[in-house]
Design an enzyme around this catalytic site. Structure first.
Site, PDB file in Angstrom:
ATOM      1  N   THR A  99       1.145  -1.081   0.535  1.00 36.50           N
ATOM      2  CA  THR A  99      -0.108   0.184  -0.466  1.00 36.50           C
ATOM      3  C   THR A  99       0.907   0.965  -0.159  1.00 36.50           C
ATOM      4  O   THR A  99       2.023   1.252   0.660  1.00 36.50           O
ATOM      5  CB  THR A  99      -0.148  -0.078   1.406  1.00 36.50           C
ATOM      6  OG1 THR A  99      -1.590  -0.943   1.002  1.00 36.50           O
ATOM      7  CG2 THR A  99      -1.647   1.398   1.981  1.00 36.50           C
ATOM      8  N   VAL A 135     -12.693  -5.578  -0.256  1.00 36.25           N
ATOM      9  CA  VAL A 135     -12.313  -4.310  -0.142  1.00 36.25           C
ATOM     10  C   VAL A 135     -11.417  -4.016   1.222  1.00 36.25           C
ATOM     11  O   VAL A 135     -12.125  -4.736   2.309  1.00 36.25           O
ATOM     12  CB  VAL A 135     -13.279  -2.774  -0.139  1.00 36.25           C
ATOM     13  CG1 VAL A 135     -12.998  -1.890   0.179  1.00 36.25           C
ATOM     14  CG2 VAL A 135     -14.574  -2.927  -1.930  1.00 36.25           C
ATOM     15  N   GLY A 136     -10.365  -3.764   1.125  1.00 39.00           N
ATOM     16  CA  GLY A 136      -9.257  -3.513   2.115  1.00 39.00           C
ATOM     17  C   GLY A 136      -9.673  -2.536   3.371  1.00 39.00           C
ATOM     18  O   GLY A 136     -10.786  -2.116   3.300  1.00 39.00           O
ATOM     19  N   ASP A 137      -8.637  -2.440   4.089  1.00 40.97           N
ATOM     20  CA  ASP A 137      -8.965  -1.206   5.458  1.00 40.97           C
ATOM     21  C   ASP A 137      -8.653  -0.042   4.663  1.00 40.97           C
ATOM     22  O   ASP A 137      -9.385   1.287   5.320  1.00 40.97           O
ATOM     23  CB  ASP A 137      -7.607  -1.551   6.237  1.00 40.97           C
ATOM     24  CG  ASP A 137      -6.556  -1.009   5.723  1.00 40.97           C
ATOM     25  OD1 ASP A 137      -6.026  -2.019   4.406  1.00 40.97           O
ATOM     26  OD2 ASP A 137      -5.478  -1.217   6.775  1.00 40.97           O
ATOM     27  N   THR A 150      -0.894   0.866   6.485  1.00 38.93           N
ATOM     28  CA  THR A 150      -0.613  -0.737   5.884  1.00 38.93           C
ATOM     29  C   THR A 150      -0.751  -1.597   6.436  1.00 38.93           C
ATOM     30  O   THR A 150       0.483  -2.059   7.784  1.00 38.93           O
ATOM     31  CB  THR A 150       1.088  -0.531   5.385  1.00 38.93           C
ATOM     32  OG1 THR A 150       0.857  -1.357   4.424  1.00 38.93           O
ATOM     33  CG2 THR A 150       2.086   0.002   5.941  1.00 38.93           C
ATOM     34  N   GLY A 151      -1.349  -2.988   6.509  1.00 37.08           N
ATOM     35  CA  GLY A 151      -1.391  -4.493   6.629  1.00 37.08           C
ATOM     36  C   GLY A 151      -2.437  -5.506   6.348  1.00 37.08           C
ATOM     37  O   GLY A 151      -2.720  -4.915   5.090  1.00 37.08           O
ATOM     38  N   HIS A 152      -2.236  -6.169   6.863  1.00 37.83           N
ATOM     39  CA  HIS A 152      -3.566  -6.967   6.837  1.00 37.83           C
ATOM     40  C   HIS A 152      -4.552  -6.239   7.046  1.00 37.83           C
ATOM     41  O   HIS A 152      -4.681  -5.799   7.606  1.00 37.83           O
ATOM     42  CB  HIS A 152      -3.201  -8.316   7.982  1.00 37.83           C
ATOM     43  CG  HIS A 152      -3.897  -9.532   6.907  1.00 37.83           C
ATOM     44  ND1 HIS A 152      -3.650 -10.408   7.321  1.00 37.83           N
ATOM     45  CD2 HIS A 152      -4.829  -9.867   6.328  1.00 37.83           C
ATOM     46  CE1 HIS A 152      -4.684 -11.259   7.245  1.00 37.83           C
ATOM     47  NE2 HIS A 152      -5.485 -10.610   6.862  1.00 37.83           N
ATOM     48  N   GLY A 153      -5.121  -5.762   5.782  1.00 37.93           N
ATOM     49  CA  GLY A 153      -6.261  -4.987   5.899  1.00 37.93           C
ATOM     50  C   GLY A 153      -7.311  -5.389   6.436  1.00 37.93           C
ATOM     51  O   GLY A 153      -7.964  -4.251   7.619  1.00 37.93           O
TER      52      GLY A 153
END
Ligand code: ASP
Length: 339
Positions: free
Chosen positions: A206, A235-237, A257-260
């Site tokens: 990201t 859809v992510g975070d 940024t990371g595992h959403g």
């Protein structure tokens, strides 16, 4: 006549003093290019130099906007647009592939002064999702647009559309093939278990920026291609206000940024800000607690960049690395990948 003259003089002096004050006020910017298991052994010195140069270019471009008295919104837009255009990061060109071999991009921007925000999800044909998110914030009555309507809105805003393969790169395609192979091997398990079994590398990447301008306004922006081999319109975070992106004047600007999925469930960006606001804790402290305690206990990996109302920057992450850079008023840029 005399009183009119005095009033005009007072107004002019007031404007000059506001300008002088703004010139002396601290300002700062921080950016990230994603967190993850960025193994030192896997990157050649030439690749490291490429990442560092692009991060320096983006942070310096955002810094220049702030130095010239520009807004934090313009600074974060500028920095993120540069990172989106680079194939090095999972946003814009270089975005990861969905399971079906396409690219679906998410982005959000937030103005800490007004708490206005704009977000877009599953964008397929707009070159710069962050610029589109900004238009959603400034030119629409909504906060978030998703799916086909996104492109309709982009056309109405006279943004040029691109074909989906504008975002394609061979290295991301190879990652998709590998991810699908791993998913196939795990197909006896549920889709959920198979996705969870994917190595973290497939869940990351990201870009984002946070900034404080000379007028004390905070802003945050995040843009991503999401997770490799994502399906079903995942859809992510990043575009979820309060999860991957948040800004509030006087308190914080955060881009994650990371595992959403974890960042959404733990409302990471707004939790960091709420702790700072209600517990009267330094933002650097609350960012560290949420990333290195709350998320670690939950099993969620990743990091954030954070800037507070005084321009202090913190960039905690619980993964092996996070591409990042920051620059505070009067100081040189700091660029880093590992701890
Ligand atoms: N948070 C992004 C997502 O889940 C990915 C990332 O930041 O690495 O879509």
């Amino acid at each position: 006549m005399k009183s009119m003259y005095c009033a005009a003089l007072a107004l002019t002096l007031g404007a000059i003093s506001t300008q002088l004050q703004a010139q002396q006020n601290p300002f700062s910017i921080a950016i990230h290019g994603g967190a993850g298991t960025i193994s030192k052994a896997k990157l050649t010195p030439a690749q490291i130099a490429q990442y560092e140069a692009k991060l320096a270019e983006a942070v310096n471009a955002g810094y220049a906007v702030l130095e010239q008295g520009g807004s934090s919104l313009d600074a974060v837009s500028k920095a993120v647009t540069i990172l989106e255009a680079s194939p090095l990061f999972n946003a814009g060109v270089g975005a990861v592939y969905t399971y079906d071999g396409a690219h679906e991009l998410d982005a959000a921007i937030m103005d800490g002064k007004t708490l206005n925000a704009g977000a877009v999800a599953s964008v397929r044909h707009v070159k710069s999702p962050i610029q589109l998110a900004r238009l959603v914030m400034e030119e629409s009555p909504h906060v978030m647009l998703a799916g086909a309507g996104v492109e309709e809105f982009a056309i109405a805003q006279q943004l040029p559309l691109v074909t989906n393969d504008h975002f394609s790169t061979d290295s991301r395609y190879q990652s998709l093939l590998k991810a699908k192979e791993k998913l196939r091997k795990n197909q006896k398990h549920s889709h959920q278990a198979a996705v969870e079994a994917l190595p973290l590398d497939y869940k990351y990447g990201t870009v984002g920026a946070v900034a404080l301008d000379k007028s004390g306004n905070l802003a945050a922006a995040t843009s991503t291609g999401g997770m490799t081999a994502k399906r079903y319109g995942r859809v992510g975070d990043a575009p979820i206000i309060g999860a991957g992106t948040y800004a509030e004047n006087g308190v914080c600007a955060i881009s994650a940024t990371g595992h959403g999925e974890y960042f959404i469930r733990y409302q990471v960006a707004s939790d960091i800000c709420a702790r700072a606001k209600y517990q009267q804790q330094p933002l650097a402290k609350t960012a560290d607690v949420v990333i290195n305690q709350v998320l670690v206990e939950a099993g969620g990996s990743g990091g954030v960049i954070a800037v507070d109302a005084q321009g202090n920057v913190s960039m905690p992450f619980n993964s092996e690395g996070m591409y990042r850079a920051s620059r505070k008023s009067g100081e040189a840029a700091v660029v880093a990948i590992w701890k």
